[in-house]
Design an enzyme around this catalytic site. Structure first.
Site, short mmCIF file in Angstrom:
data_model
loop_
_atom_site.label_atom_id
_atom_site.label_comp_id
_atom_site.label_asym_id
_atom_site.label_seq_id
_atom_site.Cartn_x
_atom_site.Cartn_y
_atom_site.Cartn_z
N GLY A 157 0.82 -1.20 0.00
CA GLY A 157 0.00 0.00 0.00
C GLY A 157 0.85 1.24 0.00
N GLU A 203 -9.21 -4.51 2.58
CA GLU A 203 -9.76 -3.29 3.17
C GLU A 203 -11.27 -3.36 3.16
OE1 GLU A 203 -8.46 0.38 1.34
OE2 GLU A 203 -6.37 -0.14 1.80
N ASP A 236 -8.82 8.21 13.54
CA ASP A 236 -8.83 8.33 12.08
C ASP A 236 -9.60 7.14 11.50
OD1 ASP A 236 -8.33 9.32 9.51
OD2 ASP A 236 -6.37 8.37 9.37
N1 LIG Z 1 0.03 -4.93 8.47
C1 LIG Z 1 -0.39 -4.80 7.21
N2 LIG Z 1 -0.66 -5.90 6.45
C2 LIG Z 1 -1.09 -5.76 5.17
N3 LIG Z 1 -1.30 -4.57 4.55
C3 LIG Z 1 -1.05 -3.45 5.25
C4 LIG Z 1 -0.59 -3.50 6.61
N4 LIG Z 1 -0.44 -2.23 7.05
C5 LIG Z 1 -0.79 -1.43 6.01
N5 LIG Z 1 -1.16 -2.15 4.93
C6 LIG Z 1 -1.60 -1.60 3.62
O1 LIG Z 1 -0.97 -0.36 3.38
C7 LIG Z 1 -1.91 0.71 3.27
C8 LIG Z 1 -1.42 1.96 3.98
O2 LIG Z 1 -1.28 1.69 5.36
P1 LIG Z 1 -1.71 2.72 6.49
O3 LIG Z 1 -3.17 3.01 6.39
O4 LIG Z 1 -1.22 2.21 7.79
O5 LIG Z 1 -0.87 3.98 6.05
P2 LIG Z 1 -1.21 5.53 5.95
O6 LIG Z 1 -0.27 6.11 5.00
O7 LIG Z 1 -1.20 6.06 7.30
O8 LIG Z 1 -2.64 5.61 5.38
P3 LIG Z 1 -3.50 6.88 5.13
O9 LIG Z 1 -3.61 6.97 3.66
O10 LIG Z 1 -4.78 6.48 5.80
O11 LIG Z 1 -2.84 8.05 5.78
C9 LIG Z 1 -3.19 0.16 3.87
O12 LIG Z 1 -4.30 0.72 3.29
C10 LIG Z 1 -3.09 -1.34 3.62
O13 LIG Z 1 -3.62 -1.67 2.36
#
Ligand SMILES: Nc1ncnc2c1ncn2[C@@H]1O[C@H](COP(=O)(O)OP(=O)(O)OP(=O)(O)O)[C@@H](O)[C@H]1O
Ligand SMILES: [Mg+2]
Length: 300
Positions: A101, A191, A225
């Protein structure tokens, strides 16, 4: 976007890492580390520094400026390299996989040791840093390395919170943390935003999600969030992730954040499944029950 540095690791040598951590150390004092100071920070000879600077510049791990004085600074790629190398050295990670991601404020990759894991590089402050960076005169000090500091603090915070919550709340198991990176268990499933539930599953899943929010509250945190993008769903239930912004329940706005989280969760289900989620389900009332410790279920 920050490049994936994993394929660089095999071609880097011990002294390249000395140089990178030398630049990192110098950045505690100013954004641009003076060339003359590098031998000391990096514990390398002057000739060695010249050679290593060349190699790291070529790979986009550091950046050079020559206005006023010759100086060097880490790129996010250089910081990633240092974190990744530390995690590999202590056997947290043995294999690197594909992206899981790309968030607004992070890059997440699949990695492995004895089991599939997820590596999340925090990027908080990155966009800001880039914008500020363009306009600012390069000699001004302080606040400069804020991107490094902000990203590292966010990673430390997320790791600490996961440690507090796991295993009582359904969150990814935290494994390790270094600099702006955290390693956690890889979640199965997808998700919530990408799922389409059967009519008879809707309230069950929403109830599971609210129960986890309630358990997190009991354990001392409000996510703050909550959205369909920060919840994974599989056959075993829900997992709530992305915790760096969570607030402790004794925070003065905790109950307001809790109300908003529930509005988001219930609102999402109501928009997507209007037939199943009745108007009677009042998210503010549920929030009040959670805050007072009396929440049990939304199902009759
Ligand atoms: N432990 C995990 N296992 C599998 N996929 C994960 C995991 N952690 C995160 N992801 C993937 O990575 C993406 C981004 O993670 P996360 O939401 O923690 O980051 P973010 O950059 O803070 O997101 P946002 O866009 O909400 O700010 C998630 O939407 C998910 O698809
Ligand atoms: Mg997210």
């Amino acid at each position: 976007m920050v490049r994936n540095v994993a394929e660089l690791l095999p071609e880097l040598e011990e002294q390249d890492f000395y140089l990178l951590s030398g630049v990192e150390q110098g950045m505690r004092f100013s954004e641009w580390v003076q060339r003359e100071k590098l031998p000391k920070f990096a514990s390398l000879t002057d000739e060695e520094v010249t050679y290593r600077l060349e190699r790291c510049l070529k790979r986009g791990l550091i950046e050079k400026k020559t206005i006023q004085y010759e100086g060097y600074t880490l790129q996010f790629e250089g910081y990633d390299t240092l974190a990744l190398r530390a995690l590999v050295e202590r056997d947290t990670i043995s294999e690197f996989g594909s992206p899981l991601g790309v968030g607004k404020e992070s890059d997440v990759y699949e990695v492995r040791s004895y089991k599939p894991l997820a590596l999340k590089y925090h990027r908080e402050g990155y966009t800001n840093f880039r914008e500020v960076h363009k306009e600012r005169d390069y000699t001004s000090d302080n606040e400069h390395v804020s991107w490094m500091y902000t990203a590292r603090k966010a990673a430390e915070r997320e790791h600490d919170i996961l440690e507090d919550l796991y295993p009582d709340v359904a969150v990814p198991q935290p494994i390790d943390q270094n600099r702006h990176a955290i390693v956690m268990e890889k979640m199965d499933g997808v998700e919530l935003s990408r799922t389409k539930l059967e009519a008879d599953q809707v309230l069950g899943v929403l109830d599971l999600l609210i129960s986890e929010i309630a358990r997190a509250y009991e354990t001392g945190y409000v996510h703050a969030d909550m959205s369909e993008y920060n919840v994974f769903l599989d056959e075993d239930g829900v997992t709530i992730f992305d915790w760096p912004q969570a607030v402790p329940t004794d925070h003065e706005n905790a109950d307001e954040f809790l109300r908003r989280d529930l509005q988001n969760a219930v609102g999402y289900f109501r928009r997507k499944y209007p037939q199943q989620v009745s108007d009677e389900l009042d998210s503010d009332a549920v929030a009040a029950e959670i805050a007072s410790g009396s929440f049990e279920t939304i199902r009759e």
